[in-house]
Every structure is written in C-alpha cells, then in structure tokens.
Design a protein around this motif. Sequence first.
Motif, PDB file in Angstrom:
ATOM      1  N   SER A  98       0.833  -1.193   0.000  1.00  0.00           N
ATOM      2  CA  SER A  98       0.000   0.000   0.000  1.00  0.00           C
ATOM      3  C   SER A  98       0.870   1.246   0.000  1.00  0.00           C
ATOM      4  CB  SER A  98      -0.909   0.001   1.236  1.00  0.00           C
ATOM      5  OG  SER A  98      -1.848   1.043   1.185  1.00  0.00           O
ATOM      6  N   ILE A 100       0.700   5.509   0.769  1.00  0.00           N
ATOM      7  CA  ILE A 100      -0.101   6.471   1.512  1.00  0.00           C
ATOM      8  C   ILE A 100       0.251   7.893   1.113  1.00  0.00           C
ATOM      9  CG2 ILE A 100       1.525   6.496   3.461  1.00  0.00           C
ATOM     10  CD1 ILE A 100      -0.944   6.858   5.298  1.00  0.00           C
ATOM     11  N   ASN A 101      -0.773   8.703   0.958  1.00  0.00           N
ATOM     12  CA  ASN A 101      -0.622  10.141   0.715  1.00  0.00           C
ATOM     13  C   ASN A 101      -1.916  10.795   1.187  1.00  0.00           C
ATOM     14  OD1 ASN A 101      -0.783  12.781  -0.635  1.00  0.00           O
ATOM     15  ND2 ASN A 101       1.073  12.135  -1.708  1.00  0.00           N
ATOM     16  N   LEU A 102      -1.813  11.627   2.217  1.00  0.00           N
ATOM     17  CA  LEU A 102      -3.014  12.200   2.829  1.00  0.00           C
ATOM     18  C   LEU A 102      -3.317  13.617   2.348  1.00  0.00           C
ATOM     19  CD1 LEU A 102      -2.643  10.946   6.512  1.00  0.00           C
ATOM     20  CD2 LEU A 102      -3.798   9.869   4.579  1.00  0.00           C
ATOM     21  N   ILE A 116      -1.107   5.985  -5.909  1.00  0.00           N
ATOM     22  CA  ILE A 116      -1.785   5.308  -4.814  1.00  0.00           C
ATOM     23  C   ILE A 116      -2.974   4.480  -5.304  1.00  0.00           C
ATOM     24  CG2 ILE A 116      -0.997   6.899  -3.029  1.00  0.00           C
ATOM     25  CD1 ILE A 116      -3.636   8.298  -3.099  1.00  0.00           C
ATOM     26  N   ASN A 120      -2.674   0.537  -4.551  1.00  0.00           N
ATOM     27  CA  ASN A 120      -3.654   0.081  -3.559  1.00  0.00           C
ATOM     28  C   ASN A 120      -4.812  -0.684  -4.201  1.00  0.00           C
ATOM     29  OD1 ASN A 120      -1.910   1.526  -1.966  1.00  0.00           O
ATOM     30  ND2 ASN A 120      -3.385   3.059  -1.330  1.00  0.00           N
ATOM     31  N   HIS A 160      -9.072  13.368   3.110  1.00  0.00           N
ATOM     32  CA  HIS A 160      -8.000  12.947   2.200  1.00  0.00           C
ATOM     33  C   HIS A 160      -8.630  12.060   1.125  1.00  0.00           C
ATOM     34  CE1 HIS A 160      -8.461   9.960   5.348  1.00  0.00           C
ATOM     35  NE2 HIS A 160      -7.812  10.741   6.208  1.00  0.00           N
ATOM     36  N   TYR A 163      -6.559   9.293  -1.053  1.00  0.00           N
ATOM     37  CA  TYR A 163      -6.161   8.103  -0.306  1.00  0.00           C
ATOM     38  C   TYR A 163      -7.383   7.272   0.097  1.00  0.00           C
ATOM     39  CZ  TYR A 163      -4.051   5.183   3.339  1.00  0.00           C
ATOM     40  OH  TYR A 163      -3.629   4.121   4.106  1.00  0.00           O
ATOM     41  N   SER A 166      -8.535   5.134  -2.653  1.00  0.00           N
ATOM     42  CA  SER A 166      -7.656   3.991  -2.912  1.00  0.00           C
ATOM     43  C   SER A 166      -7.864   2.869  -1.902  1.00  0.00           C
ATOM     44  CB  SER A 166      -6.192   4.446  -2.921  1.00  0.00           C
ATOM     45  OG  SER A 166      -5.720   4.728  -1.614  1.00  0.00           O
ATOM     46  N   LYS A 167      -8.027   3.216  -0.629  1.00  0.00           N
ATOM     47  CA  LYS A 167      -8.197   2.184   0.399  1.00  0.00           C
ATOM     48  C   LYS A 167      -9.610   1.593   0.358  1.00  0.00           C
ATOM     49  CE  LYS A 167      -5.485   0.981   2.757  1.00  0.00           C
ATOM     50  NZ  LYS A 167      -4.370  -0.005   2.571  1.00  0.00           N
TER      51      LYS A 167
END
Length: 279
Positions: A98, A100-102, A116, A120, A160, A163, A166-167
Amino acid sequence: MSLTGKTLFITGGSRGIGLAIALRAARDGANVVIAAKTAEPHPKLEGTIHTAAAAIMEAGGNALPLLLDVRDADAVEQAVAQAAAHFGGIDICVNNASAINLAKSEDIEVKRFDLIQQINMRGTFLVSRACLPFLRKSANAHVLNLSPPLTMRADWFAQHLPYTLSKYGMSMVAFGMAEEFRGEGVAVNTLWPKTTIATAAVEFALGGEALMRRSRRPEIMADAAYAIFKRDARAYTGNFVLDEDVLREEGVTDFAHYRFDPDQDLEIDIFVDPALKAE
C-alpha cells in the motif's frame, strides 16, 4: 487448524504489518512468499525481501523472496506462477502492499494520485485475480486485504479523498470478490487496525515518534490475520473487521502487550469511529 505446510503470498511484506503476518505464519512452519519492491537496503526504512526471508526461515517457515511491483500486471502473473510452482500451490493471498498520501484534492499531484490508486486498488485486484486459479485448489483458501470497513462517512472522504478512494477501493475489491467466488470456497475478507500501528508509515508519513508511542505493535494485526486464516473459508467470507474485534472473538481480553508504549493513550486509526476506545 494450523498453517503448517500452507503457502502464503504476501505483497509488501519486507517490513511492518506484512512481515509480522509472515512471521506469525512461519511459526507454524508455513511457506511464505514475500513479494515486495525493496531488494536493496533503504536509507530510512528497515528491511528488504531478503532480510524478511531470512527472518521467516529463522522463525521456522520456508521463504521465497520475489522482487515485485504490483503495478506491473505481467510481473504479478509471473510472480504468482513462480510462487505456486516453487511451493506447489497457494493457499492464502495477503494484499498488504500500500502507498499512503493524505493530501487533499487540490494539493495532490496527479502522478501521486495515480500512484496510490495503482498500488492500492489496482494492485490488490491484479494480485487477487492472479492467485485465484491456485486458491481454488486449496482446501481452505483465503484472500485478505488490509483495508477498512466500507463506512460511507463524507467527513472521512473529505479529509483525504485520494487516499480514501484507494483504500476503499481495496475493500470494494473484497466486497465484490467475496460474493463472486463464494460458491468456490475462496474466502475474501478485509482487516483494519482499530488503533494506529507502529510502522514506518506512521513514523514517516503520519505522526513521527509521538504517534508511534500512541500505537500498537504490528503483532496485533498478525495475530488477527492468523485467526482469520484458520477459519472455515466457506463459512467466513465477505467480512470487514477490525483487529481487536477478531481477537476478542477468539477469547482475547488483554491487549496490553501490543502497546508500543504502555504509558501512552492509544490513537484510534483513520477510518475508525473516533468515539471508540481501545485498551
């Protein structure tokens, strides 16, 4: 049920939660494929596919380190086929890799947005799909995505959005595949930490040492994943669970040993109701 002789294909498992899951399985004598992009030592981040493989062997398992970028569809297919040929099949697929970028919507660079999503959501889809022909042959096949429950809270998306997309995309893959392959005995579930976990992502991308001290150790996620892998794949699929809840179902009541710093209050993770408390 034990994981002795079972084969796990874990993406991004050279450190952190992925490595913790690998080591927990290795204690049973499992075969573990570490498919990650770090082959050479990083100046800040500990661990490579080779150091992870050595740790797995030391813990009692068998290891196969594979250099893999999950964005490369052809490489994914080749890695999965190589892993299955090496160990005689695949029983468990763990989508741990994974990025991450917030950053908020107007702040994130397009290339970071694409990165991302590709790692992800798209990577999770590609790896899961590639493993399916081998998982179908397993007596108790599991796909586990390390992604959050599908709680549609606009405030979480607003904080965010890139992100979160993506999650949640990883969880949507699980949502669809769980039903698509329910009749074939392949379980697809997601696992997410109730609190922040003391990993490189927390230390370097989220909150530094202060947040690390308010986090739990990766072993709580490993123990929860292990509990899921031992469940009947035909009966336990399509679930979106938190690590602490899984362990409570297993009869665990004391979580103190998972704390990174026993003197600090715990920090509830993102995508988890902030009103919840953790012990």
